[in-house]
Scaffold this motif. Structure first.
Motif, mmCIF file in Angstrom:
data_model
loop_
_atom_site.group_PDB
_atom_site.id
_atom_site.type_symbol
_atom_site.label_atom_id
_atom_site.label_comp_id
_atom_site.label_asym_id
_atom_site.label_seq_id
_atom_site.Cartn_x
_atom_site.Cartn_y
_atom_site.Cartn_z
ATOM 1 N N PRO A 47 40.460 30.206 29.950
ATOM 2 C CA PRO A 47 41.703 30.377 30.376
ATOM 3 C C PRO A 47 41.792 29.706 31.867
ATOM 4 C CG PRO A 47 41.461 32.363 29.246
ATOM 5 C CD PRO A 47 40.026 31.476 29.407
ATOM 6 N N ALA A 48 43.026 29.008 32.321
ATOM 7 C CA ALA A 48 43.171 28.406 33.495
ATOM 8 C C ALA A 48 43.084 29.347 34.815
ATOM 9 C CB ALA A 48 44.453 27.494 33.501
ATOM 10 N N GLY A 49 43.557 30.449 34.662
ATOM 11 C CA GLY A 49 43.472 31.308 35.635
ATOM 12 C C GLY A 49 42.087 32.065 35.964
ATOM 13 N N LEU A 50 41.489 32.000 34.880
ATOM 14 C CA LEU A 50 40.013 32.622 35.071
ATOM 15 C C LEU A 50 39.120 31.506 35.660
ATOM 16 C CD1 LEU A 50 39.095 34.695 31.869
ATOM 17 C CD2 LEU A 50 39.131 35.603 34.485
ATOM 18 N N ARG A 51 39.344 30.269 35.163
ATOM 19 C CA ARG A 51 38.604 29.105 35.865
ATOM 20 C C ARG A 51 39.029 28.893 37.114
ATOM 21 N NH1 ARG A 51 40.836 24.649 32.886
ATOM 22 N NH2 ARG A 51 41.763 23.909 34.623
ATOM 23 N N HIS A 52 40.214 28.923 37.628
ATOM 24 C CA HIS A 52 40.464 28.704 39.149
ATOM 25 C C HIS A 52 39.857 29.683 39.829
ATOM 26 C CE1 HIS A 52 42.834 27.986 42.447
ATOM 27 N NE2 HIS A 52 43.150 29.143 42.601
ATOM 28 N N ALA A 53 39.818 31.086 39.446
ATOM 29 C CA ALA A 53 39.318 32.120 40.000
ATOM 30 C C ALA A 53 37.523 31.765 40.311
ATOM 31 C CB ALA A 53 39.451 33.722 39.594
ATOM 32 N N THR A 54 37.162 31.643 39.163
ATOM 33 C CA THR A 54 35.656 31.235 39.492
ATOM 34 C C THR A 54 35.415 29.896 40.143
ATOM 35 O OG1 THR A 54 35.559 30.134 37.241
ATOM 36 C CG2 THR A 54 34.854 32.434 37.181
ATOM 37 N N GLU A 55 36.171 29.048 40.052
ATOM 38 C CA GLU A 55 35.997 27.699 41.108
ATOM 39 C C GLU A 55 36.440 28.138 42.280
ATOM 40 O OE1 GLU A 55 38.051 24.913 38.672
ATOM 41 O OE2 GLU A 55 36.519 24.611 37.182
ATOM 42 N N GLU A 56 37.301 28.534 42.591
ATOM 43 C CA GLU A 56 37.835 28.660 44.064
ATOM 44 C C GLU A 56 37.639 29.960 44.767
ATOM 45 O OE1 GLU A 56 39.701 26.254 45.400
ATOM 46 O OE2 GLU A 56 39.304 25.009 43.679
ATOM 47 N N GLY A 57 36.742 30.604 44.173
ATOM 48 C CA GLY A 57 36.280 32.142 44.658
ATOM 49 C C GLY A 57 37.414 33.263 44.503
ATOM 50 N N PHE A 65 31.409 42.676 45.416
ATOM 51 C CA PHE A 65 32.761 43.247 45.269
ATOM 52 C C PHE A 65 33.057 43.726 43.846
ATOM 53 C CE2 PHE A 65 32.792 38.816 45.047
ATOM 54 C CZ PHE A 65 33.437 38.503 43.954
ATOM 55 N N THR A 66 33.993 44.338 43.566
ATOM 56 C CA THR A 66 34.474 44.768 42.353
ATOM 57 C C THR A 66 35.586 44.058 41.775
ATOM 58 O OG1 THR A 66 33.206 46.895 42.776
ATOM 59 C CG2 THR A 66 34.756 46.922 40.851
ATOM 60 N N LEU A 67 35.671 43.687 40.684
ATOM 61 C CA LEU A 67 37.057 43.253 40.061
ATOM 62 C C LEU A 67 37.184 44.483 38.639
ATOM 63 C CD1 LEU A 67 35.858 39.546 39.727
ATOM 64 C CD2 LEU A 67 37.771 40.513 41.138
ATOM 65 N N THR A 68 38.503 44.611 38.903
ATOM 66 C CA THR A 68 39.033 45.624 37.602
ATOM 67 C C THR A 68 39.212 44.827 36.387
ATOM 68 O OG1 THR A 68 41.189 45.502 38.338
ATOM 69 C CG2 THR A 68 39.995 47.035 39.422
ATOM 70 N N ARG A 69 38.983 45.398 35.624
ATOM 71 C CA ARG A 69 39.607 44.932 34.082
ATOM 72 C C ARG A 69 40.982 44.318 34.175
ATOM 73 N NH1 ARG A 69 37.783 44.905 28.909
ATOM 74 N NH2 ARG A 69 39.607 44.343 27.457
ATOM 75 N N ALA A 70 41.835 45.079 34.964
ATOM 76 C CA ALA A 70 43.298 44.799 34.738
ATOM 77 C C ALA A 70 43.375 43.594 35.875
ATOM 78 C CB ALA A 70 44.119 45.815 35.736
ATOM 79 N N GLU A 71 42.569 43.352 36.811
ATOM 80 C CA GLU A 71 42.374 41.921 37.656
ATOM 81 C C GLU A 71 42.236 40.908 36.675
ATOM 82 O OE1 GLU A 71 41.339 42.746 42.287
ATOM 83 O OE2 GLU A 71 40.162 43.717 40.609
ATOM 84 N N LEU A 72 41.030 41.166 35.975
ATOM 85 C CA LEU A 72 40.418 40.115 35.148
ATOM 86 C C LEU A 72 41.310 39.765 34.024
ATOM 87 C CD1 LEU A 72 36.981 41.194 35.003
ATOM 88 C CD2 LEU A 72 37.710 39.012 36.215
ATOM 89 N N GLU A 73 42.212 40.667 33.465
ATOM 90 C CA GLU A 73 43.105 40.397 32.275
ATOM 91 C C GLU A 73 44.385 39.535 32.902
ATOM 92 O OE1 GLU A 73 43.756 44.498 31.076
ATOM 93 O OE2 GLU A 73 42.307 44.100 29.562
ATOM 94 N N ALA A 74 44.795 39.910 34.254
ATOM 95 C CA ALA A 74 45.722 39.215 34.880
ATOM 96 C C ALA A 74 45.362 37.945 34.998
ATOM 97 C CB ALA A 74 46.247 40.049 36.129
ATOM 98 N N LEU A 75 44.233 37.584 35.498
ATOM 99 C CA LEU A 75 43.627 36.096 35.875
ATOM 100 C C LEU A 75 43.684 35.291 34.296
ATOM 101 C CD1 LEU A 75 40.972 36.759 38.156
ATOM 102 C CD2 LEU A 75 42.898 35.467 38.583
ATOM 103 N N ARG A 76 43.186 36.094 33.335
ATOM 104 C CA ARG A 76 43.289 35.484 32.144
ATOM 105 C C ARG A 76 44.672 35.090 31.583
ATOM 106 N NH1 ARG A 76 42.011 39.646 27.493
ATOM 107 N NH2 ARG A 76 44.052 40.150 28.090
ATOM 108 N N ASP A 77 45.618 36.051 31.612
ATOM 109 C CA ASP A 77 46.942 35.997 31.213
ATOM 110 C C ASP A 77 47.811 34.969 32.256
ATOM 111 O OD1 ASP A 77 45.914 37.326 29.146
ATOM 112 O OD2 ASP A 77 46.872 39.188 29.814
ATOM 113 N N ALA A 78 47.490 34.653 33.418
ATOM 114 C CA ALA A 78 48.383 33.980 34.290
ATOM 115 C C ALA A 78 48.378 32.587 33.642
ATOM 116 C CB ALA A 78 47.589 33.742 35.598
#
Length: 78
Positions: A47-57, A65-78
């Motif tokens: 998903p574009a949101g996850l890809r952007h997060a891993t590429e851009e930091g 640092f810690t990422l919550t499941r909710a944060e990761l799901e939000a990135l996935r669904d963005a």
């Protein structure tokens, strides 16, 4: 506990390339099934949101640092 091998798997973040793409795909798979095997990049676009997060930091966070499941799901669904 780490969701993927730390050495030799190629899961990285912070630049455009195969490592961040593989990490985004792994996160997507683990959100669907936490027992999924950690693959290398399998050619499928994450998903574009996850890809952007891993590429851009991760919003200026520095390791560790810690990422919550909710944060990761939000990135996935963005």
């Amino acid at each position: 506990m780490f969701p993927a091998p730390q050495i030799g798997a190629g899961y990285t973040w912070g630049y455009s390339g195969g490592g961040p793409m593989a990490l985004a795909r792994l996160i997507e798979l683990l959100l669907k099934d936490i027992t999924h095997t950690a693959p290398g990049y399998d050619g499928q676009q994450p998903p574009a949101g996850l890809r952007h997060a891993t590429e851009e930091g991760w919003k200026g966070r520095t390791p560790p640092f810690t990422l919550t499941r909710a944060e990761l799901e939000a990135l996935r669904d963005a």
